[in-house]
Design an enzyme around this catalytic site. Structure first.
Site, PDB file in Angstrom:
ATOM      1  N   SER A 119       0.845  -1.198   0.000  1.00  0.00           N
ATOM      2  CA  SER A 119       0.000   0.000   0.000  1.00  0.00           C
ATOM      3  C   SER A 119       0.874   1.238   0.000  1.00  0.00           C
ATOM      4  O   SER A 119       0.366   2.344  -0.001  1.00  0.00           O
ATOM      5  CB  SER A 119      -0.906  -0.002   1.236  1.00  0.00           C
ATOM      6  N   HIS A 140      -3.380  -4.411  -5.345  1.00  0.00           N
ATOM      7  CA  HIS A 140      -3.679  -3.867  -4.021  1.00  0.00           C
ATOM      8  C   HIS A 140      -5.112  -4.216  -3.633  1.00  0.00           C
ATOM      9  O   HIS A 140      -6.065  -3.700  -4.213  1.00  0.00           O
ATOM     10  CB  HIS A 140      -3.451  -2.344  -4.042  1.00  0.00           C
ATOM     11  N   GLU A 152      -6.876  -2.625  -6.829  1.00  0.00           N
ATOM     12  CA  GLU A 152      -6.146  -1.640  -7.635  1.00  0.00           C
ATOM     13  C   GLU A 152      -5.009  -2.381  -8.331  1.00  0.00           C
ATOM     14  O   GLU A 152      -4.262  -3.125  -7.681  1.00  0.00           O
ATOM     15  CB  GLU A 152      -5.547  -0.544  -6.742  1.00  0.00           C
ATOM     16  N   ASN A 190      -5.994   4.899  -1.122  1.00  0.00           N
ATOM     17  CA  ASN A 190      -5.351   5.316   0.130  1.00  0.00           C
ATOM     18  C   ASN A 190      -5.022   6.808   0.140  1.00  0.00           C
ATOM     19  O   ASN A 190      -4.997   7.433   1.199  1.00  0.00           O
ATOM     20  CB  ASN A 190      -4.086   4.495   0.390  1.00  0.00           C
TER      21      ASN A 190
HETATM   22  N1  3HC Z   1     -15.208 -12.625   5.773  1.00  0.00           N
HETATM   23  C1  3HC Z   1     -16.399 -12.868   5.187  1.00  0.00           C
HETATM   24  N2  3HC Z   1     -17.453 -12.026   5.273  1.00  0.00           N
HETATM   25  C2  3HC Z   1     -17.309 -10.919   5.996  1.00  0.00           C
HETATM   26  C3  3HC Z   1     -16.093 -10.597   6.657  1.00  0.00           C
HETATM   27  C4  3HC Z   1     -15.013 -11.512   6.516  1.00  0.00           C
HETATM   28  N3  3HC Z   1     -13.811 -11.285   7.071  1.00  0.00           N
HETATM   29  N4  3HC Z   1     -16.241  -9.408   7.284  1.00  0.00           N
HETATM   30  C5  3HC Z   1     -17.508  -8.990   7.034  1.00  0.00           C
HETATM   31  N5  3HC Z   1     -18.151  -9.898   6.261  1.00  0.00           N
HETATM   32  C6  3HC Z   1     -19.487  -9.800   5.695  1.00  0.00           C
HETATM   33  C7  3HC Z   1     -20.579 -10.104   6.665  1.00  0.00           C
HETATM   34  O1  3HC Z   1     -20.858 -11.478   6.696  1.00  0.00           O
HETATM   35  C8  3HC Z   1     -21.755  -9.287   6.123  1.00  0.00           C
HETATM   36  O2  3HC Z   1     -22.378  -9.890   5.000  1.00  0.00           O
HETATM   37  P1  3HC Z   1     -23.892  -9.517   4.535  1.00  0.00           P
HETATM   38  O3  3HC Z   1     -23.965  -8.034   4.317  1.00  0.00           O
HETATM   39  O4  3HC Z   1     -24.084 -10.307   3.280  1.00  0.00           O
HETATM   40  O5  3HC Z   1     -24.738  -9.966   5.687  1.00  0.00           O
HETATM   41  C9  3HC Z   1     -21.077  -8.045   5.601  1.00  0.00           C
HETATM   42  O6  3HC Z   1     -19.712  -8.408   5.348  1.00  0.00           O
HETATM   43  C10 3HC Z   1     -21.201  -6.947   6.592  1.00  0.00           C
HETATM   44  O7  3HC Z   1     -20.609  -7.382   7.833  1.00  0.00           O
HETATM   45  P2  3HC Z   1     -21.177  -7.029   9.272  1.00  0.00           P
HETATM   46  O8  3HC Z   1     -22.668  -6.966   9.221  1.00  0.00           O
HETATM   47  O9  3HC Z   1     -20.553  -7.951  10.273  1.00  0.00           O
HETATM   48  O10 3HC Z   1     -20.576  -5.628   9.644  1.00  0.00           O
HETATM   49  P3  3HC Z   1     -20.626  -4.300   8.822  1.00  0.00           P
HETATM   50  O11 3HC Z   1     -21.950  -4.068   8.243  1.00  0.00           O
HETATM   51  O12 3HC Z   1     -20.012  -3.244   9.675  1.00  0.00           O
HETATM   52  O13 3HC Z   1     -19.614  -4.583   7.622  1.00  0.00           O
HETATM   53  C11 3HC Z   1     -17.502  -4.219   6.710  1.00  0.00           C
HETATM   54  C12 3HC Z   1     -18.288  -4.881   7.828  1.00  0.00           C
HETATM   55  C13 3HC Z   1     -17.749  -4.943   5.413  1.00  0.00           C
HETATM   56  C14 3HC Z   1     -16.035  -4.345   7.103  1.00  0.00           C
HETATM   57  C15 3HC Z   1     -17.965  -2.734   6.598  1.00  0.00           C
HETATM   58  O14 3HC Z   1     -17.878  -2.138   7.842  1.00  0.00           O
HETATM   59  C16 3HC Z   1     -17.154  -1.951   5.617  1.00  0.00           C
HETATM   60  O15 3HC Z   1     -17.338  -2.034   4.420  1.00  0.00           O
HETATM   61  N6  3HC Z   1     -16.217  -1.132   6.136  1.00  0.00           N
HETATM   62  C17 3HC Z   1     -15.317  -0.360   5.316  1.00  0.00           C
HETATM   63  C18 3HC Z   1     -14.150  -1.216   4.931  1.00  0.00           C
HETATM   64  C19 3HC Z   1     -13.123  -0.445   4.164  1.00  0.00           C
HETATM   65  O16 3HC Z   1     -13.230   0.737   3.891  1.00  0.00           O
HETATM   66  N7  3HC Z   1     -12.055  -1.145   3.782  1.00  0.00           N
HETATM   67  C20 3HC Z   1     -10.962  -0.562   3.077  1.00  0.00           C
HETATM   68  C21 3HC Z   1      -9.847  -0.285   4.021  1.00  0.00           C
HETATM   69  S1  3HC Z   1      -8.461   0.416   3.180  1.00  0.00           S
HETATM   70  C22 3HC Z   1      -7.489  -0.895   2.808  1.00  0.00           C
HETATM   71  O17 3HC Z   1      -7.760  -2.011   3.137  1.00  0.00           O
HETATM   72  C23 3HC Z   1      -6.250  -0.601   2.031  1.00  0.00           C
HETATM   73  C24 3HC Z   1      -5.009  -0.748   2.855  1.00  0.00           C
HETATM   74  O18 3HC Z   1      -3.891  -0.600   2.007  1.00  0.00           O
HETATM   75  C25 3HC Z   1      -4.916   0.260   3.966  1.00  0.00           C
END
Ligand code: 3HC
Length: 283
Positions: A119, A140, A152, A190
């Protein structure tokens, strides 16, 4: 070339998610880490993620077992020799990644593509450490990998066309939506997302609102699925800090300065979910 076999190096948060994503799509995956403890933990995480999908009814129990069976954990780097695509998700240090590239150069054949999930490191600099710079590219992924649709795709200056085409095809085959980004600090996501998280840490440090309320406000007022501080905990505070440092280094612009509170929390070892404590605490 069509990619048929996968290697993943680094079984941490991103590595085990990447292994799961490829295995779920039917690819054979060799997952390599330095310790069996890290591999055991990773396989436990993959199992937990699959169990969650089985409970929800989106994946059949048999398919989840088959996905797990397609991942072969190993500490032996030579198990990667026959892989078409190797994705590394190890520590964000150019010297460590360069050493891994050199090890792979010595054992892999002419077909092997080396993709980095970095990243923060320039793909062009990384490719320069390879004996085959044309076969190095950035893939990414986003956390949590099994859920997030974007990959990405970052071409190094040296990346050959066939490599980019093969990687785009593989990303689409695992159900992701690949998008190209140039090799520039933070790429696209990012560069936008992490300064927003950093600003939330300033807002917290200035006492404008509590951590709970900052997150609630962004969820209620901007329709974000998760607030910036919980997102920092999910990503890892060390990763957030590393990206901010990369943006400062890359652009020389003080607008990217990391929050002192963020730096202090990383120094304290409060890295978010993975250490049990960040802006919030985890059981
Ligand atoms: N494995 C499988 N399924 C998962 C999971 C995992 N590890 N984590 C979450 N899920 C699924 C759940 O089962 C659920 O499925 P459904 O909608 O079909 O029922 C769905 O994802 C939503 O999960 P939750 O209901 O438990 O919780 P949330 O509604 O809060 O969702 C989340 C969790 C998907 C993580 C949501 O909060 C989200 O989208 N957050 C933003 C994540 C984000 O921005 N990520 C990017 C980060 S930047 C990055 O990674 C780059 C790096 O370089 C820094």
């Amino acid at each position: 070339m069509t990619i048929e076999t996968i290697g993943v190096i680094g079984a941490g948060t991103m590595g085990n998610g990447i292994a799961q994503a490829f295995a779920a799509a039917g690819y054979s995956v060799v997952l390599r880490d330095l310790s069996t403890e890290a591999l055991d933990k990773a396989m436990g995480t993959v199992r937990g993620s699959l169990d969650r999908l089985v409970k929800k009814g989106t994946v059949a129990a048999g398919d989840a077992e088959a996905t797990l069976a397609r991942i072969s954990p190993t500490t032996d780097i030579s198990a990667l020799a026959d892989r078409d695509l190797i994705v590394e998700a190890i520590v964000e240090r150019l010297d460590v990644k360069a050493a891994v590239i050199k090890e792979l150069d010595a054992i892999c054949g002419e077909r092997t593509i080396f993709a980095s999930n970095t990243s923060s490191i320039s793909l062009t600099s990384l490719a320069a450490h390879s004996a085959h710079p044309g076969r190095v590219i950035g893939m990414h992924f986003f956390n949590p990998v099994p859920v997030m649709a974007l990959v990405e795709i970052i071409r190094a200056l040296q990346t050959e066309d066939w490599v980019a085409e093969a990687v785009l095809e593989a990303a689409a085959k695992i159900g992701k939506q690949p998008k190209a980004a140039k090799d520039s600090a933070g790429f696209v996501v990012n560069r936008l997302l992490v300064p927003y998280i950093n600003e939330a840490v300033y807002v917290l440090a200035e006492g404008l609102a509590t951590a709970e309320d900052i997150d609630a406000m962004m969820k209620l007022g901007a329709n974000h699925p998760i607030g910036p501080l919980a997102l920092a905990d999910l990503i890892g505070l060390d990763v957030v800090l590393n990206v901010m440092d990369t943006l400062v280094d890359g652009f020389g612009d003080p607008k990217y300065r990391p929050s002192p509170l963020l730096r202090q929390m990383v120094a304290a070892g409060w890295l978010g979910r993975k250490s049990g404590r960040g802006f919030f605490t985890y059981g």
